[in-house]
Design a protein around this motif. Structure first.
Motif, PDB file in Angstrom:
ATOM      1  N   GLU A  24       0.840  -1.213   0.000  1.00 13.94           N
ATOM      2  CA  GLU A  24       0.000   0.000   0.000  1.00 13.94           C
ATOM      3  C   GLU A  24       0.869   1.254   0.000  1.00 13.94           C
ATOM      4  OE1 GLU A  24      -3.962   1.149  -0.374  1.00 13.94           O
ATOM      5  OE2 GLU A  24      -3.020  -0.837  -0.431  1.00 13.94           O
ATOM      6  N   ALA A  25       1.974   1.218   0.753  1.00 11.20           N
ATOM      7  CA  ALA A  25       2.881   2.372   0.796  1.00 11.20           C
ATOM      8  C   ALA A  25       3.446   2.639  -0.601  1.00 11.20           C
ATOM      9  CB  ALA A  25       4.007   2.114   1.794  1.00 11.20           C
ATOM     10  N   LYS A  69       2.120   1.978  -3.424  1.00 11.52           N
ATOM     11  CA  LYS A  69       1.061   2.599  -4.248  1.00 11.52           C
ATOM     12  C   LYS A  69       0.997   4.098  -4.010  1.00 11.52           C
ATOM     13  CE  LYS A  69      -2.136  -1.231  -4.113  1.00 11.52           C
ATOM     14  NZ  LYS A  69      -3.361  -1.660  -3.399  1.00 11.52           N
ATOM     15  N   HIS A  70       1.374   4.519  -2.797  1.00 10.63           N
ATOM     16  CA  HIS A  70       1.296   5.940  -2.441  1.00 10.63           C
ATOM     17  C   HIS A  70       2.647   6.638  -2.553  1.00 10.63           C
ATOM     18  CE1 HIS A  70      -2.535   4.521  -0.747  1.00 10.63           C
ATOM     19  NE2 HIS A  70      -2.943   5.749  -0.991  1.00 10.63           N
ATOM     20  N   LYS A  76       9.244  10.066   0.740  1.00 12.05           N
ATOM     21  CA  LYS A  76       8.444   9.065   1.460  1.00 12.05           C
ATOM     22  C   LYS A  76       9.187   7.742   1.415  1.00 12.05           C
ATOM     23  CE  LYS A  76       4.040  11.208   0.382  1.00 12.05           C
ATOM     24  NZ  LYS A  76       2.658  10.965  -0.041  1.00 12.05           N
ATOM     25  N   GLU A 135      -3.250   5.427   7.224  1.00 13.46           N
ATOM     26  CA  GLU A 135      -4.020   6.196   6.224  1.00 13.46           C
ATOM     27  C   GLU A 135      -3.580   7.651   6.121  1.00 13.46           C
ATOM     28  OE1 GLU A 135      -8.117   6.398   5.614  1.00 13.46           O
ATOM     29  OE2 GLU A 135      -8.212   4.420   4.706  1.00 13.46           O
ATOM     30  N   PHE A 157      -0.204   7.979   4.416  1.00 13.11           N
ATOM     31  CA  PHE A 157      -0.233   7.731   2.970  1.00 13.11           C
ATOM     32  C   PHE A 157      -0.714   8.970   2.205  1.00 13.11           C
ATOM     33  CE2 PHE A 157      -0.940   2.908   3.747  1.00 13.11           C
ATOM     34  CZ  PHE A 157       0.425   2.737   3.914  1.00 13.11           C
ATOM     35  N   GLN A 158      -1.591   9.758   2.835  1.00 14.00           N
ATOM     36  CA  GLN A 158      -2.194  10.911   2.145  1.00 14.00           C
ATOM     37  C   GLN A 158      -1.375  12.188   2.320  1.00 14.00           C
ATOM     38  OE1 GLN A 158      -4.656  10.199   0.308  1.00 14.00           O
ATOM     39  NE2 GLN A 158      -5.154   8.180   1.164  1.00 14.00           N
TER      40      GLN A 158
END
Ligand code: MN
Ligand code: MN
Length: 461
Positions: free
Chosen positions: A56-57, A59-60, A76, A275, A278-279
């Motif tokens: 998931e990280a 992807k972000h 990041k 969450e 990630f944003q």
């Protein structure tokens, strides 16, 4: 004298979070909880949560940290600690000498681990021997659907991932309990002794292979495992196979206001930390998200919070940005994001109601954990508590106070003390849970959502 006014001005009167929840927040809360439930369906062990976080990280826009590579604000990065825990960071515009804002949760949960030589046959039934991991009430684990999760490092050097019991078409597993008809003696025992550790044996099968000799049921089970995963009995020695409750995270209650799942402790806080990270754009202070392992057995080991893996990662960040690790720790803040005990009216006598967290009153802030005179707690200072309180108020987050039950009733710990030992100001806070450490734990959607908002506010403070 206007008593009502005086009451409002002077007295602390927390309100149910639903009295303040806007329609927009309600929609966001429900969407957030759907995403959280999907995460829970995929992640029942620290390994699965780490694997999920890496994917998931990426992807972000997060990339695996390369020691020695220079870092700039907005970068990041993540460090996968041997597939068992993970640290993620977004580099801030301020120097790391001014400290980082850290949220630290754990992704391991109580369960039953297989012993190193687990497979045996008795009375023509095949079983796995287990050793429970973390604090469980052993009587809760028989006669509930169970699944096998984990990895096996095989003789040939390859590693295979095991997952049986979650897909609809999969078989499940079970620990047996004694029928009530013959339980005259068992029912007289204290709860702690009704089921003992050596009775937590997992039923695997009953059909013997055709042929002569002993252990034909066991041999059949081993044959099936070999067919599916290519493993032999000796491979169990280099395996981490764990028995967890089978099934998905479900809405609970006619009003669907609650979520029931295995392992909310502490993946509910782990998800709440991830969450907002990630944003994130470019924060002022570097934001760090820790998903630790081994909290349930004392934060020990190479993947636990006491491990220098965390210090090494933070040292790398400081080196890459020209900062000092000591200054960084000295000026950092850590929210030790872990669950608290929600008040349960069925067991009211175990809690001090005035100081206990309650479902739907928001993220529960805990000044101290520990037991018998706060022993083992980090016991946050007034200033640290003020930082959290004022940050959450500014962000409009619903929060409440928590303590771990009545004085001398029991207690618990978190990773907080190990962060504080590093000279990092640390406060415990997290989601209140009913039936903590049971095969099914209960949380409220509102508290889950508020904890995510709290983590976001702490990162941005
Ligand atoms: Mn916990
Ligand atoms: Mn726990």
């Amino acid at each position: 004298m206007n008593i009502e006014q005086l009451r409002e001005d002077l007295l602390f009167a927390p309100k149910n979070g639903y009295t303040k929840l806007t329609e927009q927040q309600r929609a966001e809360m429900n969407a957030y909880c759907k995403r959280y439930a999907a995460f829970m369906d995929e992640c029942k062990t620290e390994r699965e949560a780490t694997t999920w976080a890496v994917a998931e990280a990426e992807k972000h826009g997060f990339v695996a940290h390369i020691p020695g590579k220079a870092l700039k604000p907005g970068d990041k990065i993540y460090k996968n600690n041997r597939d068992k825990s993970i640290i993620l960071a977004v580099i801030g515009s301020a120097s790391l000498n001014e400290g980082a804002n850290i949220c630290a949760a754990h992704v391991d949960s109580p369960r039953m681990d297989l012993k190193p030589n687990p497979l045996y046959e008795d009375a023509e039934l095949a079983f796995f021997k287990t050793h429970y991991y973390g604090g469980i009430k052993k009587y809760q684990w028989p006669t509930v659907p169970l699944a096998i999760h984990g990895v096996v490092c095989k003789k040939d050097g390859s590693r295979v991932t095991v997952n049986i019991g979650e897909a609809e078409e999969d078989p499940i597993f079970v620990v047996t309990d004694l029928l009530i008809h013959l339980s005259a003696d068992q029912m007289k025992k204290p709860l702690a002794e009704g089921i003992v550790g050596e009775q937590l044996n997992v039923l695997l099968g009953s059909e013997p292979l055709e042929g002569e000799g002993a252990d034909l049921v066991k041999l059949n089970v081993m044959k099936l495992l070999h067919e599916k995963y290519g493993i032999i009995e000796e491979d169990f020695l280099s395996a981490e196979l764990t028995i967890v409750p089978a099934g998905k995270c479900r809405e609970v209650g006619l009003d669907r206001s609650l979520l029931g799942a295995y392992g909310h402790d502490d993946r509910v806080c782990a998800y709440a930390e991830m969450e907002p990270l990630f944003q994130m754009g470019i924060p002022t202070h570097t934001a760090v998200c820790v998903l630790a392992d081994k909290e349930e057995i004392g934060s020990v080991g190479i993947s636990g919070m006491k491990s220098q893996a965390f210090d090494t990662f933070m040292q790398d960040l400081c080196d890459a940005t020209g900062a000092s690790l000591n200054r960084c720790f000295e000026n950092s803040f850590c929210l030790s994001a872990d669950v608290s005990n929600a008040f349960d009216p069925n067991f009211a006598e175990t809690c001090d109601r005035r100081n206990n967290s309650q479902l739907n009153y928001g993220i529960a802030i805990c000044k101290y954990t520990g037991a018998r005179g706060k022993s083992g707690a980090s016991d946050a200072a007034a200033e640290a508590m003020y930082h959290v309180r004022s940050t959450l108020d500014k962000a409009g987050v619903t929060w409440q106070i928590a303590t771990m039950g009545k004085v001398d009733q029991g207690g618990g710990g978190t990773v907080a003390a190990y962060m504080a030992n590093r000279n990092i100001v640390t406060v415990d806070a997290g989601v209140p849970v009913l039936c903590m450490h049971a095969p099914m734990e209960i949380v409220s959607k509102l508290d889950c959502y508020m904890t995510m908002l709290a983590c976001k506010a702490i990162y941005e403070a």
